[in-house]
Enzyme design. Sequence first.
Site, short mmCIF file in Angstrom:
data_model
loop_
_atom_site.label_atom_id
_atom_site.label_comp_id
_atom_site.label_asym_id
_atom_site.label_seq_id
_atom_site.Cartn_x
_atom_site.Cartn_y
_atom_site.Cartn_z
CB SER A 119 -0.95 0.00 1.20
OG SER A 119 -1.94 -0.99 1.05
CG ASP A 148 -13.58 0.15 -0.21
OD1 ASP A 148 -13.88 -1.02 -0.52
OD2 ASP A 148 -12.57 0.43 0.48
#
Length: 660
Positions: free
Chosen positions: A327, A351
Amino acid sequence: MTVFRNIQQEIAQFRLRVLVAAVLVLLCFALVLGRLVFLQVIRHAELREQAESNRTAIVPIVPNRGLILDRNGLVLANNYSAYMLEITPSKVQDLDSTIDGLAKVLEVTPWDRRRFKKLCEEARNFGSIPLRSRLSDAEVARFAVERYRFPGVDIKARLFRHYPQGTLASHVVGYIGRINVEEQEKIEESEDPANYRGTQYIGKLGIEQSYEALLHGTTGIDAMETSAAGRAVRRLASQSAKPGDTVRLSIDITLQKLVEDLYGDRRGALVAIDPRNGEVLAFVSKPTFDPNLFVEGIDQDNWQLLNGSPDKPLLNRALRGTYPPGSTYKPFMALAALSTGARSASTVIHDPGYYVFGGHRFGSPENERGGMMNMHRAIVESSNAYFYSLANEMGVDAIHDFMQSLGLGQITGIDLPGEVRGILPSQAWKRSYYRRAPLQKWYAGETISLGIGQGYNSFTMLQLALATATIANHGLRNTPRLVLSVQDTSTDAEVPLTKQPPVNLGLRREHLEVVRNAMVGVTTEGTSARVFAGAGYVSGGKTGTAQAVSLGKNERYNAARMAERQRDHSLYIAFAPAHAPTIALAAIVENAGFGAAAAAPIARRVFDYWLLHQLPNEEDMAAVRKGQALAPLQAPRMAIPDPSSPPSLPASATTVALQP
């Protein structure tokens, strides 16, 4: 009987004989004269040189190797002199019996014998070869008494390289070792092979290798008149050796030690850079090794321990270790989207905790909250679905072209040899990487994982630190460098090395501010907020968790059920202070799990030292090593670096006076 003589004829014959004899005499004198002219005139210079060489010997004077210092002047590599027992094989009739005889006078270990035999096999000249090094004064005295028994054996004072910091920063400093056959061939083909006459050692790794030309110095010579027995009678001429230059690094060795101590026995790497100029402040690869082991040739036991260790201590992870960025890739993806116009900062993506593409479900961590995500929130909360969809919208080649400009998957140009490129995938890369046609095709589903730093992505910590520093420096990319300046030992003049001007990537300031503000949000309200709680500065960062092994279909990650070396890597990138960064870093702790649990706490202590001059106390240090610390546990102690502390040398060695 009367004999009639022809007087005239006899006179003519006599005159002819005299003439022939005269011609022969003159011819002989002419030959002698011609030979004299040939020797005294034509071959005068050559024969004079031969005559001089018969009575003179040119002895090389090996220069003192230059020092290596950290940015504050602390010595990382120096020299000392010690006695060495050497044998000239061409002057010894029976080497084995000679060595056996020496073993009765001095200690000669089996390893000494093996090394001597190996050096004899590699030797190309008739010079002396060391049998024993670092002899004590008592051993020198014992041999001196018995010296007459060992023709071809002598004791010589030699300079030895010493690394007073031991394992600290060993991957940066490197080491020297004996010149091997391949290196000797390169020296002989170089422009000045005579400069290595008498030299037995050369830089093998790190700064010792990359700055060999400066550290080595210039070899001097002594022209000695010798007797018929080869003994030196007097010095005819002399040219002093010029010591190697002193090389000052940008590394802060106190910071370097702090980071190495924080890693403890864990594996990983950390690179810290000053984003304003590219100076490398810390360059850590764990585990490390002791470069002193290699100077005289490492013994078999230590070599097996290093080379056979599953931890690979000889691997420079910061320079040559490549890892998926996880990430930590998301801020770069966001900047790529803004710069290419693929997505604006205000675009909102839902999301739900997963992303579906081509019938395949790409998941998110169980603790991810999900919901409606704009770019800022997607970075702060590390939304996988947001960046899955972004990667699909951009495509692999657009991602590749932008990330290339940041230096990801590229050679950075740092002044250390052996840097690897890593992998920044593209369709062209896959076609060149695979030989079989079915494997050369790029599938759209392969692009999805790239958005969260997985898939084919594989970068070094140096590349990640450089990319982070470029964002911190408003889009100006500096070439990372480890050497600040070089000091000429003859003049004491210290000359900064010319650095390359920064490359302006042409990134828009408003786009950079979106990403930088989101990274600040990570440390104030996001995944690393607990680590930076109470810090006396504001920093920007991004946590990362990268898979070490691929999971099977529908298989969930469970660290407790996996072997230690199969668990996820912990990563963190960061810069500080947020308003005007003076330090940027990238760190990985192998198989340590979530980025905020292992890598981010190390970054916090790095910033505390660099910005506040604070060092963690022992309790906090121990907690970080175990991955059980977030913010510092108790009051830190103030850092008081002491660059003037003298290096420790072996007790049997005599320190050589060198100019700093």
